[in-house]
Design a protein around this motif. Sequence first.
Motif, mmCIF file in Angstrom:
data_model
loop_
_atom_site.group_PDB
_atom_site.id
_atom_site.type_symbol
_atom_site.label_atom_id
_atom_site.label_comp_id
_atom_site.label_asym_id
_atom_site.label_seq_id
_atom_site.Cartn_x
_atom_site.Cartn_y
_atom_site.Cartn_z
ATOM 1 N N TYR A 278 -7.745 85.112 -21.234
ATOM 2 C CA TYR A 278 -8.532 83.889 -21.109
ATOM 3 C C TYR A 278 -9.268 83.886 -19.783
ATOM 4 O O TYR A 278 -8.882 84.545 -18.830
ATOM 5 C CB TYR A 278 -7.651 82.646 -21.248
ATOM 6 N N ARG A 279 -10.379 83.152 -19.781
ATOM 7 C CA ARG A 279 -11.180 83.007 -18.577
ATOM 8 C C ARG A 279 -11.609 81.543 -18.491
ATOM 9 O O ARG A 279 -11.964 80.934 -19.501
ATOM 10 C CB ARG A 279 -12.411 83.919 -18.674
ATOM 11 N N ILE A 280 -11.520 80.992 -17.297
ATOM 12 C CA ILE A 280 -11.788 79.561 -17.107
ATOM 13 C C ILE A 280 -13.027 79.383 -16.237
ATOM 14 O O ILE A 280 -13.167 80.046 -15.211
ATOM 15 C CB ILE A 280 -10.577 78.882 -16.422
ATOM 16 N N GLU A 281 -13.927 78.499 -16.679
ATOM 17 C CA GLU A 281 -15.060 78.087 -15.849
ATOM 18 C C GLU A 281 -14.965 76.588 -15.655
ATOM 19 O O GLU A 281 -14.839 75.849 -16.624
ATOM 20 C CB GLU A 281 -16.399 78.389 -16.547
ATOM 21 N N VAL B 281 -13.099 77.144 -21.436
ATOM 22 C CA VAL B 281 -12.135 78.235 -21.506
ATOM 23 C C VAL B 281 -12.578 79.222 -22.577
ATOM 24 O O VAL B 281 -12.895 78.826 -23.700
ATOM 25 C CB VAL B 281 -10.730 77.693 -21.873
ATOM 26 N N PHE B 282 -12.654 80.495 -22.200
ATOM 27 C CA PHE B 282 -12.948 81.560 -23.156
ATOM 28 C C PHE B 282 -11.638 82.262 -23.486
ATOM 29 O O PHE B 282 -10.922 82.690 -22.577
ATOM 30 C CB PHE B 282 -13.897 82.593 -22.559
ATOM 31 N N GLY C 167 -14.276 85.600 -30.352
ATOM 32 C CA GLY C 167 -13.311 84.850 -29.574
ATOM 33 C C GLY C 167 -13.542 83.356 -29.731
ATOM 34 O O GLY C 167 -14.358 82.931 -30.539
ATOM 35 N N LYS C 168 -12.805 82.591 -28.941
ATOM 36 C CA LYS C 168 -12.913 81.140 -29.004
ATOM 37 C C LYS C 168 -13.438 80.615 -27.682
ATOM 38 O O LYS C 168 -13.168 81.182 -26.626
ATOM 39 C CB LYS C 168 -11.523 80.519 -29.241
ATOM 40 N N VAL C 169 -14.169 79.525 -27.757
ATOM 41 C CA VAL C 169 -14.542 78.820 -26.543
ATOM 42 C C VAL C 169 -14.077 77.373 -26.692
ATOM 43 O O VAL C 169 -14.266 76.752 -27.732
ATOM 44 C CB VAL C 169 -16.060 78.944 -26.264
#
Lengths: 80, 80
Positions: free
Chosen positions: B75-78, B6-7, B40-42
């Motif tokens: 947020y972005r999810i991979e 998650v970014f 940002g956070k990962v």
Amino acid sequence: MMKARVFVTLKPAVLDPQGKAIQNALNGLGFDEAQSVRQGKVIDIELSGDDNSAVQSSVTEMCEKLLANTVIEDYRIEIL
Amino acid sequence: MMKARVFVTLKPAVLDPQGKAIQNALNGLGFDEAQSVRQGKVIDIELSGDDNSAVQSSVTEMCEKLLANTVIEDYRIEIL
């Protein structure tokens, strides 16, 4: 103008209390499927210049000097 | 077991003092090519379960409830 993205993560052998805290909070919220959590940083940099390899080596130097603590952290660079 | 990444990044309109501090430090070290920095956070999560879409929806819920402050963060999810 070029963009670089740097991922800074704790080395696998290093304890991650912040990640552990997130995992405990997730489990407490009922997300029992969260087995392990690690947290890292992502740093997006806009750089002047158009030379891909020059930008790559410049960002590598930034990581070694400032962005990552290479004793306990790994870093990975993506040129976008 | 599946892995999700998650970014979490500040929305573009939100000021990022931590990124600005990194930029100032880079410029001070002589990296004049660093024009703009955002941090940002990962978050890497290991999840039990094998169903891709179930994991996707579970992680989306984690983001909405805990991992991101959706007022100021995207947020972005991979799924890996």
